[in-house]
Design a protein around this motif. Structure first.
Motif, PDB file in Angstrom:
ATOM      1  N   ARG A 139      25.546  92.777  32.184  1.00 53.75           N
ATOM      2  CA  ARG A 139      26.582  93.809  32.185  1.00 53.75           C
ATOM      3  C   ARG A 139      27.967  93.199  31.959  1.00 53.75           C
ATOM      4  O   ARG A 139      28.805  93.773  31.249  1.00 53.75           O
ATOM      5  CB  ARG A 139      26.549  94.601  33.492  1.00 53.75           C
ATOM      6  N   GLY A 140      28.186  92.052  32.565  1.00 57.01           N
ATOM      7  CA  GLY A 140      29.466  91.391  32.378  1.00 57.01           C
ATOM      8  C   GLY A 140      29.691  90.983  30.930  1.00 57.01           C
ATOM      9  O   GLY A 140      30.812  91.070  30.405  1.00 57.01           O
ATOM     10  N   LEU A 141      28.643  90.533  30.277  1.00 54.93           N
ATOM     11  CA  LEU A 141      28.752  90.153  28.864  1.00 54.93           C
ATOM     12  C   LEU A 141      29.034  91.368  27.983  1.00 54.93           C
ATOM     13  O   LEU A 141      29.829  91.293  27.038  1.00 54.93           O
ATOM     14  CB  LEU A 141      27.473  89.444  28.418  1.00 54.93           C
ATOM     15  N   THR A 155      32.938  88.578  18.524  1.00 56.27           N
ATOM     16  CA  THR A 155      32.061  88.799  19.683  1.00 56.27           C
ATOM     17  C   THR A 155      30.732  88.061  19.551  1.00 56.27           C
ATOM     18  O   THR A 155      29.803  88.325  20.303  1.00 56.27           O
ATOM     19  CB  THR A 155      31.770  90.308  19.869  1.00 56.27           C
ATOM     20  N   MET A 156      30.639  87.142  18.619  1.00 56.80           N
ATOM     21  CA  MET A 156      29.347  86.513  18.338  1.00 56.80           C
ATOM     22  C   MET A 156      28.771  85.789  19.555  1.00 56.80           C
ATOM     23  O   MET A 156      27.583  85.917  19.870  1.00 56.80           O
ATOM     24  CB  MET A 156      29.471  85.541  17.169  1.00 56.80           C
ATOM     25  N   ALA A 162      24.285  87.703  25.642  1.00 58.25           N
ATOM     26  CA  ALA A 162      23.709  88.915  26.241  1.00 58.25           C
ATOM     27  C   ALA A 162      22.257  89.077  25.816  1.00 58.25           C
ATOM     28  O   ALA A 162      21.385  89.418  26.632  1.00 58.25           O
ATOM     29  CB  ALA A 162      24.525  90.137  25.827  1.00 58.25           C
ATOM     30  N   HIS A 163      21.991  88.830  24.551  1.00 61.02           N
ATOM     31  CA  HIS A 163      20.630  88.946  24.027  1.00 61.02           C
ATOM     32  C   HIS A 163      19.695  87.976  24.741  1.00 61.02           C
ATOM     33  O   HIS A 163      18.590  88.344  25.173  1.00 61.02           O
ATOM     34  CB  HIS A 163      20.666  88.659  22.524  1.00 61.02           C
ATOM     35  N   ARG A 164      20.136  86.733  24.911  1.00 62.24           N
ATOM     36  CA  ARG A 164      19.284  85.728  25.559  1.00 62.24           C
ATOM     37  C   ARG A 164      19.147  85.986  27.051  1.00 62.24           C
ATOM     38  O   ARG A 164      18.102  85.698  27.639  1.00 62.24           O
ATOM     39  CB  ARG A 164      19.850  84.326  25.291  1.00 62.24           C
ATOM     40  N   THR A 165      20.191  86.533  27.666  1.00 65.26           N
ATOM     41  CA  THR A 165      20.098  86.870  29.089  1.00 65.26           C
ATOM     42  C   THR A 165      19.069  87.973  29.311  1.00 65.26           C
ATOM     43  O   THR A 165      18.257  87.911  30.241  1.00 65.26           O
ATOM     44  CB  THR A 165      21.464  87.318  29.616  1.00 65.26           C
ATOM     45  N   SER A 239       7.330 104.683  24.758  1.00 66.57           N
ATOM     46  CA  SER A 239       7.832 103.387  25.188  1.00 66.57           C
ATOM     47  C   SER A 239       9.039 103.029  24.337  1.00 66.57           C
ATOM     48  O   SER A 239       9.016 103.187  23.122  1.00 66.57           O
ATOM     49  CB  SER A 239       6.756 102.302  25.043  1.00 66.57           C
ATOM     50  N   PHE A 240      10.075 102.536  24.981  1.00 62.71           N
ATOM     51  CA  PHE A 240      11.342 102.271  24.322  1.00 62.71           C
ATOM     52  C   PHE A 240      11.616 100.768  24.360  1.00 62.71           C
ATOM     53  O   PHE A 240      11.855 100.196  25.413  1.00 62.71           O
ATOM     54  CB  PHE A 240      12.444 103.050  25.047  1.00 62.71           C
ATOM     55  N   GLY A 241      11.554 100.136  23.196  1.00 63.58           N
ATOM     56  CA  GLY A 241      11.958  98.743  23.064  1.00 63.58           C
ATOM     57  C   GLY A 241      13.455  98.702  22.816  1.00 63.58           C
ATOM     58  O   GLY A 241      13.917  99.070  21.739  1.00 63.58           O
ATOM     59  N   VAL A 242      14.222  98.274  23.811  1.00 58.42           N
ATOM     60  CA  VAL A 242      15.684  98.393  23.761  1.00 58.42           C
ATOM     61  C   VAL A 242      16.300  97.209  23.027  1.00 58.42           C
ATOM     62  O   VAL A 242      15.980  96.049  23.314  1.00 58.42           O
ATOM     63  CB  VAL A 242      16.271  98.476  25.180  1.00 58.42           C
ATOM     64  N   ALA A 243      17.183  97.507  22.085  1.00 62.87           N
ATOM     65  CA  ALA A 243      17.917  96.464  21.363  1.00 62.87           C
ATOM     66  C   ALA A 243      19.029  95.939  22.262  1.00 62.87           C
ATOM     67  O   ALA A 243      20.035  96.610  22.483  1.00 62.87           O
ATOM     68  CB  ALA A 243      18.493  97.019  20.062  1.00 62.87           C
ATOM     69  N   THR A 244      18.850  94.751  22.797  1.00 62.22           N
ATOM     70  CA  THR A 244      19.822  94.192  23.736  1.00 62.22           C
ATOM     71  C   THR A 244      20.935  93.431  23.038  1.00 62.22           C
ATOM     72  O   THR A 244      21.932  93.065  23.660  1.00 62.22           O
ATOM     73  CB  THR A 244      19.115  93.247  24.717  1.00 62.22           C
ATOM     74  N   GLN A 245      20.764  93.170  21.754  1.00 64.62           N
ATOM     75  CA  GLN A 245      21.812  92.495  20.996  1.00 64.62           C
ATOM     76  C   GLN A 245      22.812  93.567  20.574  1.00 64.62           C
ATOM     77  O   GLN A 245      22.615  94.273  19.592  1.00 64.62           O
ATOM     78  CB  GLN A 245      21.222  91.794  19.777  1.00 64.62           C
ATOM     79  N   ALA A 246      23.885  93.700  21.331  1.00 69.30           N
ATOM     80  CA  ALA A 246      24.824  94.809  21.147  1.00 69.30           C
ATOM     81  C   ALA A 246      26.191  94.279  20.721  1.00 69.30           C
ATOM     82  O   ALA A 246      27.085  94.125  21.551  1.00 69.30           O
ATOM     83  CB  ALA A 246      24.948  95.609  22.444  1.00 69.30           C
TER      84      ALA A 246
END
Length: 419
Positions: A139-141, A155-156, A162-165, A239-246
């Motif tokens: 969340r902080g990222l 923001t790279m 965030a993606h790796r976390t 089922s929802f595969g969430v894209a965490t790379q935002a």
């Protein structure tokens, strides 16, 4: 069928327009009221051996200074210097320890005291990493990305972090965390400046949230929504595969959630197949052709409004441009049909019908799968970016949403869907 969308434009791939550099108040309010800002807890990780203890446990007669194990020593010493209340720094320092351990042991197939001690250190670091408040780090990222976006800065690094976390968060905790973001999307309805149309759309999306039984990291496929195999006597589930790379932070993530929930809402409204086509069950080829043409014209009008009224940052412009293209890509429905048929998820009759729909759409087959989804997604962007509702692009988008939503509402009233 798992639908998916790309992670968006690279944050440093577009030069920013100077027209919008302020941080939208809506985003500040969302983060302050819903706890999206990092609120790191002081969590003491499982005890890890000190650098001195590690050297003792891996001591041999061989000179240490010439050994690759000194890289492990340095990584462990660096971790020991990280303040305990800095969860993010601890996380990535632990990663460096684990990586150093892996690099050392991978070339030591003969084993030995040093290998055994290094393996134990790696085990301790893995355990310590899981015990961190990974959700708070994520969340902080996302919040940091929001802040960098507001300043038109790159923001790279936080996007990748965030993606790796997110990959490290255990499944149940990941589901809970992402359910929190779904609640944040719902909470937008309380914003006084939210357009009535967007409020109605979010309300529609919230009605299908109970059907989404799993929110997970998409390990085995692209991010997106998938209709689960049917279970006799039970309601359909997804089922929802969430894209965490935002790369676009909170607006990007909540827009992504709105996009995928629209697949579910439309599926229920139209009574469509597992391809989740945005077509009412039983529609004729001619009806589908006219529908695809109408949607294509609307996307073209939006593209024109975007080009002629570019009051967006470079990233925002590129993201909108990408979504408009994504909403009407060629051959998309046909590919979904062939994929699903190959996995016995649809019948031969359904496959042929879907292919005929896609062919009827000409070069805009994607408008039969992704049109409503990108419209709703862009509504979320507009609000969280703080765009004036009188902006020509935004005004046209709201009109397009009203038409698309009206079609879904009409289908429900006719009982076309399964909801």
């Amino acid at each position: 069928m798992r639908t998916h969308e790309s992670a968006g434009p690279s944050p440093d791939s577009v030069s920013a327009s100077p027209a919008r550099r302020h941080r939208p108040g809506t985003l500040d309010r969302l983060q302050s009221t819903l706890g999206n800002a990092a609120t790191a807890q002081l969590i003491t990780v499982s005890r890890m051996m000190t650098p001195e203890a590690f050297k003792d446990s891996t001591s041999t007669r061989m000179p240490r200074g010439r050994s690759e194990i000194t890289k492990v020593d340095r990584a462990l010493e660096a971790f020991q210097q990280v303040p305990q209340d800095d969860q993010r720094a601890q996380l990535f320092a632990l990663k460096d320890v684990i990586d150093a351990c892996s690099a050392y042991t991978s070339h030591k197939t003969e084993g030995g005291v040093r290998v055994t001690g290094t393996q134990e250190l790696s085990r301790q670091a893995e355990q310590a990493r899981i015990e961190l408040d990974l959700e708070s780090v994520y969340r902080g990222l996302i919040t940091e990305i929001d802040q960098l976006q507001a300043e038109d800065r790159d923001t790279m690094v936080p996007t990748d972090q965030a993606h790796r976390t997110a990959q490290l968060i255990p499944a149940e905790r990941f589901h809970t965390m992402m359910s929190g973001y779904v609640q944040q999307l719902d909470a937008l309805r309380a914003h006084p400046t939210l357009p009535a149309e967007t409020r109605t759309v979010i309300g529609e999306l919230m009605t299908v949230v109970p059907l989404v039984t799993v929110l997970q990291y998409p390990w085995s496929s692209m991010p997106g929504m998938k209709l689960n195999p049917p279970v006799e006597g039970e309601d359909p589930s997804f089922s929802f595969g969430v894209a965490t790379q935002a790369p676009g932070g909170t607006p990007f993530l909540l827009g992504h959630i709105a996009h995928e929930l629209t697949h579910v809402a439309a599926h229920q409204a139209f009574g469509s197949s597992p391809a989740m086509e945005l077509v009412e069950s039983g529609a004729s080829v001619e009806q589908v052709r006219a529908l695809a043409q109408e949607r294509s014209r609307t996307l073209e009008e939006l593209a024109t409004a975007l080009e002629e009224n570019n009051d967006f940052t470079g990233f925002q412009y590129r993201l909108l441009e990408e979504k408009l293209h994504y909403g009407a890509q060629p051959n998309k429905l046909e590919r979904y049909a062939l994929n699903l048929a190959g996995r016995d998820r649809i019948t031969e009759e359904q496959k042929l019908r879907l292919i005929s729909y896609g062919e009827a759409a000409g070069g805009a087959s994607g408008a039969l799968v992704e049109y409503d989804t990108v419209i709703n997604q862009m509504l979320i962007y507009m609000h969280l970016w703080g765009i004036d509702q009188g902006h020509p692009f935004y005004a046209r988008l709201l009109t397009a949403s009203g038409t698309a939503r009206g079609r879904r509402d009409d289908a429900r009233e006719r009982g076309a869907g399964t909801a």
